[in-house]
Design an enzyme around this catalytic site. Structure first.
Site, mmCIF file in Angstrom:
data_model
loop_
_atom_site.group_PDB
_atom_site.id
_atom_site.type_symbol
_atom_site.label_atom_id
_atom_site.label_comp_id
_atom_site.label_asym_id
_atom_site.label_seq_id
_atom_site.Cartn_x
_atom_site.Cartn_y
_atom_site.Cartn_z
ATOM 1 N N LYS A 143 -7.423 -6.298 -1.084
ATOM 2 C CA LYS A 143 -6.212 -5.878 -0.361
ATOM 3 C C LYS A 143 -6.470 -5.846 1.148
ATOM 4 C CE LYS A 143 -6.046 -1.891 -2.512
ATOM 5 N NZ LYS A 143 -7.269 -1.994 -3.342
ATOM 6 N N ARG A 165 -13.433 5.261 -9.556
ATOM 7 C CA ARG A 165 -12.263 4.715 -8.846
ATOM 8 C C ARG A 165 -11.520 3.711 -9.723
ATOM 9 N NH1 ARG A 165 -15.141 2.328 -3.888
ATOM 10 N NH2 ARG A 165 -13.107 1.541 -3.279
ATOM 11 N N ARG A 221 -20.057 2.155 2.334
ATOM 12 C CA ARG A 221 -19.152 3.286 2.144
ATOM 13 C C ARG A 221 -19.707 4.214 1.074
ATOM 14 N NH1 ARG A 221 -13.035 0.997 1.660
ATOM 15 N NH2 ARG A 221 -12.989 2.475 -0.066
ATOM 16 N N ARG A 251 -20.365 -4.615 -0.650
ATOM 17 C CA ARG A 251 -19.617 -4.519 0.618
ATOM 18 C C ARG A 251 -20.404 -3.746 1.677
ATOM 19 N NH1 ARG A 251 -13.682 -2.235 0.603
ATOM 20 N NH2 ARG A 251 -14.636 -0.637 -0.704
ATOM 21 N N ARG A 280 0.099 4.739 -4.566
ATOM 22 C CA ARG A 280 -0.933 4.676 -5.603
ATOM 23 C C ARG A 280 -0.563 5.495 -6.825
ATOM 24 N NH1 ARG A 280 -5.673 3.363 -2.114
ATOM 25 N NH2 ARG A 280 -7.458 3.257 -3.488
HETATM 26 P P1 AP5 Z 1 -11.620 -5.436 0.218
HETATM 27 O O1 AP5 Z 1 -10.680 -6.405 0.840
HETATM 28 O O2 AP5 Z 1 -12.175 -4.359 1.090
HETATM 29 O O3 AP5 Z 1 -10.960 -4.817 -1.092
HETATM 30 P P2 AP5 Z 1 -9.856 -3.698 -1.237
HETATM 31 O O4 AP5 Z 1 -8.937 -4.127 -2.334
HETATM 32 O O5 AP5 Z 1 -9.234 -3.384 0.090
HETATM 33 O O6 AP5 Z 1 -10.768 -2.524 -1.778
HETATM 34 P P3 AP5 Z 1 -10.993 -1.050 -1.246
HETATM 35 O O7 AP5 Z 1 -12.264 -0.577 -1.901
HETATM 36 O O8 AP5 Z 1 -10.962 -0.941 0.230
HETATM 37 O O9 AP5 Z 1 -9.746 -0.396 -1.854
HETATM 38 P P4 AP5 Z 1 -9.571 0.989 -2.408
HETATM 39 O O10 AP5 Z 1 -8.196 0.826 -2.822
HETATM 40 O O11 AP5 Z 1 -10.466 1.571 -3.414
HETATM 41 O O12 AP5 Z 1 -10.000 1.881 -1.156
HETATM 42 P P5 AP5 Z 1 -9.139 2.639 -0.070
HETATM 43 O O13 AP5 Z 1 -9.867 2.532 1.189
HETATM 44 O O14 AP5 Z 1 -7.711 2.246 -0.136
HETATM 45 O O15 AP5 Z 1 -12.813 -6.276 -0.438
HETATM 46 C C1 AP5 Z 1 -13.921 -5.626 -1.047
HETATM 47 C C2 AP5 Z 1 -15.187 -6.488 -0.845
HETATM 48 O O16 AP5 Z 1 -15.011 -7.744 -1.504
HETATM 49 C C3 AP5 Z 1 -15.485 -6.826 0.620
HETATM 50 O O17 AP5 Z 1 -16.879 -6.848 0.820
HETATM 51 C C4 AP5 Z 1 -14.902 -8.243 0.808
HETATM 52 O O18 AP5 Z 1 -15.590 -8.963 1.810
HETATM 53 C C5 AP5 Z 1 -15.114 -8.831 -0.583
HETATM 54 N N1 AP5 Z 1 -14.076 -9.798 -0.955
HETATM 55 C C6 AP5 Z 1 -12.730 -9.706 -0.783
HETATM 56 N N2 AP5 Z 1 -12.108 -10.792 -1.291
HETATM 57 C C7 AP5 Z 1 -13.092 -11.582 -1.827
HETATM 58 C C8 AP5 Z 1 -13.091 -12.843 -2.500
HETATM 59 N N3 AP5 Z 1 -11.958 -13.507 -2.755
HETATM 60 N N4 AP5 Z 1 -14.283 -13.346 -2.893
HETATM 61 C C9 AP5 Z 1 -15.433 -12.688 -2.640
HETATM 62 N N5 AP5 Z 1 -15.500 -11.495 -1.997
HETATM 63 C C10 AP5 Z 1 -14.337 -10.938 -1.600
HETATM 64 O O19 AP5 Z 1 -9.207 4.128 -0.646
HETATM 65 C C11 AP5 Z 1 -10.398 4.893 -0.615
HETATM 66 C C12 AP5 Z 1 -10.098 6.309 -1.083
HETATM 67 O O20 AP5 Z 1 -9.121 6.936 -0.202
HETATM 68 C C13 AP5 Z 1 -9.467 6.434 -2.476
HETATM 69 O O21 AP5 Z 1 -10.444 6.434 -3.498
HETATM 70 C C14 AP5 Z 1 -8.728 7.784 -2.353
HETATM 71 O O22 AP5 Z 1 -9.605 8.864 -2.466
HETATM 72 C C15 AP5 Z 1 -8.212 7.750 -0.920
HETATM 73 N N6 AP5 Z 1 -6.864 7.149 -0.832
HETATM 74 C C16 AP5 Z 1 -6.514 6.019 -0.144
HETATM 75 N N7 AP5 Z 1 -5.194 5.782 -0.286
HETATM 76 C C17 AP5 Z 1 -4.707 6.777 -1.081
HETATM 77 C C18 AP5 Z 1 -3.417 7.058 -1.599
HETATM 78 N N8 AP5 Z 1 -2.361 6.275 -1.341
HETATM 79 N N9 AP5 Z 1 -3.273 8.157 -2.383
HETATM 80 C C19 AP5 Z 1 -4.321 8.964 -2.642
HETATM 81 N N10 AP5 Z 1 -5.573 8.733 -2.192
HETATM 82 C C20 AP5 Z 1 -5.764 7.654 -1.411
#
Ligand code: AP5
Length: 214
Positions: free
Chosen positions: A13, A171, A160, A127, A88
């Site tokens: 994402k 997660r 992270r 990552r 979410r």
């Molecule tokens: P990346 O693009 O970073 O993936 P992502 O889908 O953004 O994953 P995240 O881990 O950032 O999402 P998340 O939803 O768990 O975390 P968030 O920060 O929102 O890619 C990941 C890796 O893969 C990278 O190294 C990238 O280079 C690689 N990659 C990407 N595409 C690729 C491909 N095609 N091929 C190969 N490699 C690839 O949330 C964190 C925490 O915050 C949550 O657990 C929660 O506690 C809190 N939080 C955030 N939002 C909310 C909400 N709305 N409600 C409640 N709690 C929330």
């Protein structure tokens, strides 16, 4: 264009949102990034969010809803935005719907990015992120030229806290129980489009653009 990127942790994402931001000149709104910044700045929201994030569970709805309502009111959102990691839960989706209705606005697309569980774990555990400019790397797929150092700004890379194996598992479970129901929620409203999220980053970006431009 007002767009939601939906998908499990590691679906790409954030990676795709950054590319879409450049192409469409609209901001990426990542609740994860906003909350991590709040933790770093030791704000009251950050202090409340930290223990949830460290455990890999969701921050309470009322906290993130407040964050998003505040962010959507900013002037850079008038031409649209990409929501990355919000909503979410069904409660968050309903609050978003109410907020948009009050603003006289609607969503254009909800894209659900699909990736197999094994690949998600591989992506998250490899990552690394730059402490200074936020550039994302992957130890296997997009490694920095020098180990542990950002190619762009030379600052140190870090892993992270929630990208440790046990927290990743948690997660992914939380995604299945709390967030996956949003797929049928937006399907019922005729907004959902599925994107195959495995393959080269550029290839996935092209798939997304094709759907958006249809
Ligand atoms: P990346 O693009 O970073 O993936 P992502 O889908 O953004 O994953 P995240 O881990 O950032 O999402 P998340 O939803 O768990 O975390 P968030 O920060 O929102 O890619 C990941 C890796 O893969 C990278 O190294 C990238 O280079 C690689 N990659 C990407 N595409 C690729 C491909 N095609 N091929 C190969 N490699 C690839 O949330 C964190 C925490 O915050 C949550 O657990 C929660 O506690 C809190 N939080 C955030 N939002 C909310 C909400 N709305 N409600 C409640 N709690 C929330």
């Amino acid at each position: 264009m007002r767009l939601i990127l939906l998908g499990p942790p590691g679906a790409g994402k954030g990676t795709q949102a950054k590319m879409l931001t450049e192409k469409y000149q609209i901001p990426q709104i990542s609740t994860g990034d906003i909350l991590r910044q709040a933790v770093k700045d030791c704000t009251s929201i950050g202090q409340e969010a930290k223990s949830y994030m460290d455990r890999g569970v969701l921050v309470p709805d009322q906290v993130v809803i407040r964050v998003i309502q505040d962010r959507l009111g900013k002037p850079d959102c008038t031409r649209g935005y990409i929501l990355d990691g919000f909503p979410r839960t069904v409660a968050q989706a309903e609050a978003l719907g109410d907020t948009l209705a009050r603003m006289g606005s609607t969503l254009d697309h909800v894209l659900s990015i699909k990736v197999e569980a094994e690949e998600l774990v591989r992506r998250l555990s490899g990552r690394r992120t730059c402490r200074s400019c936020g550039e994302a790397y992957h130890l296997l797929y997009s490694a920095p030229r020098k180990d542990g150092v950002c190619d762009k700004c030379g600052a140190a890379l870090y892993q992270r806290d929630d990208d440790k194996e046990e927290t990743i598992k948690r997660r992914l479970q939380v995604y299945q129980s709390e967030t996956a129901p949003l797929i049928s929620y937006y399907q019922d409203r005729g907004l959902l489009r599925e994107i195959a999220g495995q393959g080269e980053i550029g290839e996935i970006f092209e798939r997304i653009c094709r759907v958006l431009e249809k």
